[in-house]
Design a protein around this motif. Structure first.
Motif, PDB file in Angstrom:
ATOM      1  N   SER A  47      47.545  32.149  43.856  1.00  0.00           N
ATOM      2  CA  SER A  47      46.983  31.455  45.023  1.00  0.00           C
ATOM      3  C   SER A  47      45.602  31.994  45.389  1.00  0.00           C
ATOM      4  O   SER A  47      44.793  31.292  45.987  1.00  0.00           O
ATOM      5  N   ASP A  48      45.305  33.250  45.017  1.00  0.00           N
ATOM      6  CA  ASP A  48      44.033  33.874  45.381  1.00  0.00           C
ATOM      7  C   ASP A  48      42.890  33.527  44.436  1.00  0.00           C
ATOM      8  O   ASP A  48      41.779  33.230  44.867  1.00  0.00           O
ATOM      9  N   LEU A  49      43.183  33.589  43.139  1.00  0.00           N
ATOM     10  CA  LEU A  49      42.109  33.531  42.151  1.00  0.00           C
ATOM     11  C   LEU A  49      41.895  32.127  41.601  1.00  0.00           C
ATOM     12  O   LEU A  49      42.819  31.319  41.534  1.00  0.00           O
ATOM     13  N   GLU A  50      40.667  31.883  41.185  1.00  0.00           N
ATOM     14  CA  GLU A  50      40.326  30.596  40.582  1.00  0.00           C
ATOM     15  C   GLU A  50      40.981  30.488  39.199  1.00  0.00           C
ATOM     16  O   GLU A  50      41.226  31.492  38.533  1.00  0.00           O
ATOM     17  N   ASP A  51      41.240  29.260  38.776  1.00  0.00           N
ATOM     18  CA  ASP A  51      41.892  29.036  37.480  1.00  0.00           C
ATOM     19  C   ASP A  51      41.110  29.668  36.338  1.00  0.00           C
ATOM     20  O   ASP A  51      41.700  30.194  35.388  1.00  0.00           O
ATOM     21  N   ASP A  93      33.471  38.119  43.250  1.00  0.00           N
ATOM     22  CA  ASP A  93      32.606  36.989  43.578  1.00  0.00           C
ATOM     23  C   ASP A  93      33.409  35.809  44.126  1.00  0.00           C
ATOM     24  O   ASP A  93      32.861  34.932  44.797  1.00  0.00           O
ATOM     25  N   SER A  94      34.730  35.798  43.852  1.00  0.00           N
ATOM     26  CA  SER A  94      35.594  34.736  44.373  1.00  0.00           C
ATOM     27  C   SER A  94      35.758  34.833  45.888  1.00  0.00           C
ATOM     28  O   SER A  94      36.212  33.885  46.528  1.00  0.00           O
ATOM     29  N   PHE A  95      35.396  35.999  46.444  1.00  0.00           N
ATOM     30  CA  PHE A  95      35.551  36.226  47.884  1.00  0.00           C
ATOM     31  C   PHE A  95      34.183  36.552  48.479  1.00  0.00           C
ATOM     32  O   PHE A  95      33.939  37.649  48.980  1.00  0.00           O
ATOM     33  N   LYS A  96      33.284  35.567  48.395  1.00  0.00           N
ATOM     34  CA  LYS A  96      31.885  35.768  48.802  1.00  0.00           C
ATOM     35  C   LYS A  96      31.736  36.214  50.245  1.00  0.00           C
ATOM     36  O   LYS A  96      30.846  36.989  50.592  1.00  0.00           O
ATOM     37  N   TYR A 133      42.540  42.754  45.915  1.00  0.00           N
ATOM     38  CA  TYR A 133      42.284  41.586  45.069  1.00  0.00           C
ATOM     39  C   TYR A 133      42.198  41.950  43.585  1.00  0.00           C
ATOM     40  O   TYR A 133      42.305  41.077  42.730  1.00  0.00           O
ATOM     41  N   ILE A 134      42.005  43.248  43.304  1.00  0.00           N
ATOM     42  CA  ILE A 134      42.029  43.694  41.911  1.00  0.00           C
ATOM     43  C   ILE A 134      43.475  43.830  41.438  1.00  0.00           C
ATOM     44  O   ILE A 134      43.853  43.351  40.373  1.00  0.00           O
ATOM     45  N   ILE A 135      44.295  44.488  42.246  1.00  0.00           N
ATOM     46  CA  ILE A 135      45.667  44.811  41.830  1.00  0.00           C
ATOM     47  C   ILE A 135      46.686  43.842  42.425  1.00  0.00           C
ATOM     48  O   ILE A 135      47.872  44.152  42.468  1.00  0.00           O
ATOM     49  N   THR A 136      46.227  42.703  42.895  1.00  0.00           N
ATOM     50  CA  THR A 136      47.105  41.769  43.613  1.00  0.00           C
ATOM     51  C   THR A 136      48.401  41.493  42.852  1.00  0.00           C
ATOM     52  O   THR A 136      48.421  41.404  41.622  1.00  0.00           O
ATOM     53  N   LEU A 189      34.743  40.965  34.530  1.00  0.00           N
ATOM     54  CA  LEU A 189      35.940  40.455  35.199  1.00  0.00           C
ATOM     55  C   LEU A 189      35.993  40.932  36.639  1.00  0.00           C
ATOM     56  O   LEU A 189      36.324  40.153  37.552  1.00  0.00           O
ATOM     57  N   LEU A 190      35.664  42.199  36.879  1.00  0.00           N
ATOM     58  CA  LEU A 190      35.645  42.706  38.252  1.00  0.00           C
ATOM     59  C   LEU A 190      34.640  41.929  39.095  1.00  0.00           C
ATOM     60  O   LEU A 190      34.925  41.562  40.243  1.00  0.00           O
ATOM     61  N   GLU A 191      33.475  41.673  38.528  1.00  0.00           N
ATOM     62  CA  GLU A 191      32.455  40.913  39.259  1.00  0.00           C
ATOM     63  C   GLU A 191      32.946  39.511  39.591  1.00  0.00           C
ATOM     64  O   GLU A 191      32.707  38.993  40.688  1.00  0.00           O
ATOM     65  N   LYS A 192      33.644  38.882  38.657  1.00  0.00           N
ATOM     66  CA  LYS A 192      34.166  37.533  38.894  1.00  0.00           C
ATOM     67  C   LYS A 192      35.218  37.527  40.001  1.00  0.00           C
ATOM     68  O   LYS A 192      35.250  36.625  40.842  1.00  0.00           O
ATOM     69  N   ILE A 193      36.091  38.523  39.977  1.00  0.00           N
ATOM     70  CA  ILE A 193      37.145  38.604  41.000  1.00  0.00           C
ATOM     71  C   ILE A 193      36.517  38.762  42.377  1.00  0.00           C
ATOM     72  O   ILE A 193      36.860  38.043  43.319  1.00  0.00           O
TER      73      ILE A 193
END
Length: 570
Positions: free
Chosen positions: A447-451, A478-481, A437-440, A472-476
């Motif tokens: 399609s994975d990340l929030e706007d 956190d999108s996949f709780k 999810y970091i290097i997607t 930014l890493l935390e946000k990414i």
């Protein structure tokens, strides 16, 4: 006894007294005899044997060799490893691990039948579809392309020389402890299959899985010429831009040779045969081209392939196709037979491991079955200490050596170094997903990340430069709780740093007052898509104070790890 030895010590050294090792008292052998190369300690009472007596000496010692001082001599470790079939993953750890393995083996052992297949190739070649069809699933089930890596643990089992799909999520070795004895059902002969994404953006995580106990399936599209350029927009701005299929095949073969072993078997499968006439003839032509390419580039790569392990199959487009109606089911069955033959010829197929080690593996699988993503070694030791003690494990350090073995065979991620040896990653798929999810791939990111994330300037800068703020890493993540990445952020980033997947860097930025502002950020080397002029580097190839290296093949992950090490702030 020492006084008697002292009386004859000088005569032994002068070789005035010769003795037959087969007739010497065993206690004398263990206490006083040493090999020719052994380095004698100060005031040590010993006699050095001649080189020709060494092998006989080791034979006479029998199981006593495990605790004997000769094991400090590395050349003799090889003899012990050969005698007791010590796995290379154990012998590379060192003397103590060899000692531990053999002692545990003498307390009970069982056979280990398991193989890991790695399916690699360019995006769109049909890797996932091939696996799904081997499971006799309809084409419609496998329409979604693979992201990073999909791990199919113990996907198949072998029974009566046939490959069957494993329907139940069972453990590979069924062990129970009853009345202080090991009760084991016959272990299954299983095969795990790992499906690797073809998009180059995910290559940075592939090396985690490559090991010496794997075989590979290289999938190629029979409709594509080896000399045509791969049409994949994800390659733009990377080292793979404008690569031909030929270059990708060579890349995969060299990666296998580098990260796995110099003799890892590679099964070649050509797909989309339904779109060409005379598939057998086309496959033969393509194989000869591959063979010629490897021969011209590096002949040693030829040892990975053979004509008998080449197959072709079609990819019918009909939806909800029943297996019985599949016109290519015979070719699929041939591929499955090739997988069986390749698995059973692997060096480690049927190797013996101690019962204790199998019990530890069982506990790892039980923890994974409870959805535990990682486990602290201390917790594992405390939870099962009574069982381990019963099976002659005396210290936690022995457990750590067993975990290193399971890391080496690809079962878990574990490093014995300080700061990392406190815990093990049990779910490698979960770890891979965290990095995925970091290097997607940029197409998947939408399609994975929030706007809020993908449209942010920080994310745009990251996808171009590889520099990423901690926030930014935390946000990414956190999108996949549901994946609990943030809960284990510290442990995840520690292992990613160890593997050279990312590193901490210090960045100096000018603010509006022209002064420098220092910031800590993450740097992910594989995400740096900035284009440099290659001509600039040619100036260093002549006389220069800069040390330059030229490689025929430099694995991209080796380069990324080098960059990470150079930029490491600690």
């Amino acid at each position: 006894m020492d006084s008697v030895f002292l009386a004859f010590k000088d005569l032994f050294k002068l070789k005035k007294i010769l003795f037959d090792l087969l007739l010497v008292n065993r206690r004398f052998l263990v206490r006083y005899c040493r090999t020719a190369e052994y380095k004698e300690k100060k005031n040590e009472l010993c006699v050095h044997l001649s080189p020709c007596q060494t092998k006989l000496f080791l034979f006479c010692l029998g199981s006593d060799i495990i605790d004997h001082l000769v094991l400090e001599d590395k050349t003799k470790n090889a003899i012990v490893c050969k005698r007791y079939n010590v796995p290379p993953e154990v012998s590379k750890i060192g003397h103590e691990a060899i000692n531990s393995f053999v002692k545990h083996l003498q307390n009970g052992k069982q056979s280990f039948y398991h193989a890991r297949g790695m399916v690699v190739g360019c995006a769109g070649a049909g890797k996932t579809t091939l696996l799904e069809r081997m499971k006799r699933r309809s084409i419609s089930d496998s329409e979604n392309e693979t992201r990073a890596i999909h791990v199919n643990e113990h996907m198949f089992f072998i029974q009566k020389d046939k490959l069957f799909v494993r329907r139940l999520c069972e453990t590979m070795i069924d062990i129970g402890l009853k009345d202080n004895t090991i009760n084991r059902k016959l272990s299954e002969r299983t095969i795990s299959m790992l499906d690797f994404a073809g998009q180059c953006g995910y290559y940075a995580s592939h090396h985690i899985y490559f090991n010496k106990r794997s075989f590979f399936i290289l999938v190629m599209d029979l409709t594509k010429s080896l000399y045509s350029v791969v049409e994949d927009t994800g390659n733009e701005g990377t080292i793979f831009e404008q690569w031909t299929y030929k270059e990708f095949v060579l890349f995969w073969m060299k990666s296998i040779h580098t990260y796995s072993s110099e003799s890892a078997p590679v099964i070649l499968v050509w797909t989309h045969a339904d779109k060409v006439e005379n598939a057998e003839e086309e496959m033969s032509k393509s194989f000869e081209q591959v063979k010629e390419m490897l021969k011209n580039n590096d002949p040693i790569l030829l040892r990975h392939i053979c004509k008998s392990m080449c197959f072709w199959t079609g990819m019918p487009i009909k939806k909800f196709l029943l297996w019985e109606c599949d016109p290519f089911r015979e070719t699929i069955e041939k591929i499955k037979k090739g997988i069986i033959g390749t698995s059973m010829q692997l060096d480690h197929w049927g190797m013996e491991i101690p019962n204790l080690w199998a019990v530890v593996e069982q506990h790892i699988k039980e923890a994974r079955g409870k959805s535990l993503k990682l486990m602290y070694v201390q917790d594992l030791w405390i939870q099962y200490k009574d069982i381990y003690t019963t099976l002659h494990m005396k210290e936690k350090s022995e457990l750590e050596k067993i975990l290193v073995f399971f890391h080496e065979v690809g079962e878990i991620l574990y490093f014995p170094e300080k700061g990392l040896n406190e815990f093990a990653i049990l779910d490698i798929q979960w770890f891979s997903d965290a990095f995925k999810y970091i290097i997607t791939d940029l197409r998947h990111a939408y399609s994975d990340l929030e706007d809020e994330i993908k449209n942010h300037a920080d994310y745009t800068f990251f996808t171009r430069s590889g520099e990423m703020s901690f926030r930014l890493l935390e946000k990414i993540w956190d999108s996949f709780k549901r994946e609990n990445f943030l809960e284990y952020q510290k442990e995840l980033t520690k292992y990613m740093e160890r593997l050279g997947m990312l590193t901490r860097i210090t960045v100096f930025r000018k603010d509006i007052r022209a002064s420098y502002k220092v910031r800590q950020r993450w740097y992910v080397p594989c995400m740096n898509r900035r284009i440099f002029n290659c001509d600039d580097f040619m100036t260093y190839s002549a006389v220069s104070s800069i040390l330059c290296f030229e490689f025929h093949f430099l694995p991209n992950m080796l380069f990324y790890k080098l960059i990470s090490s150079c930029m490491d702030t600690e």
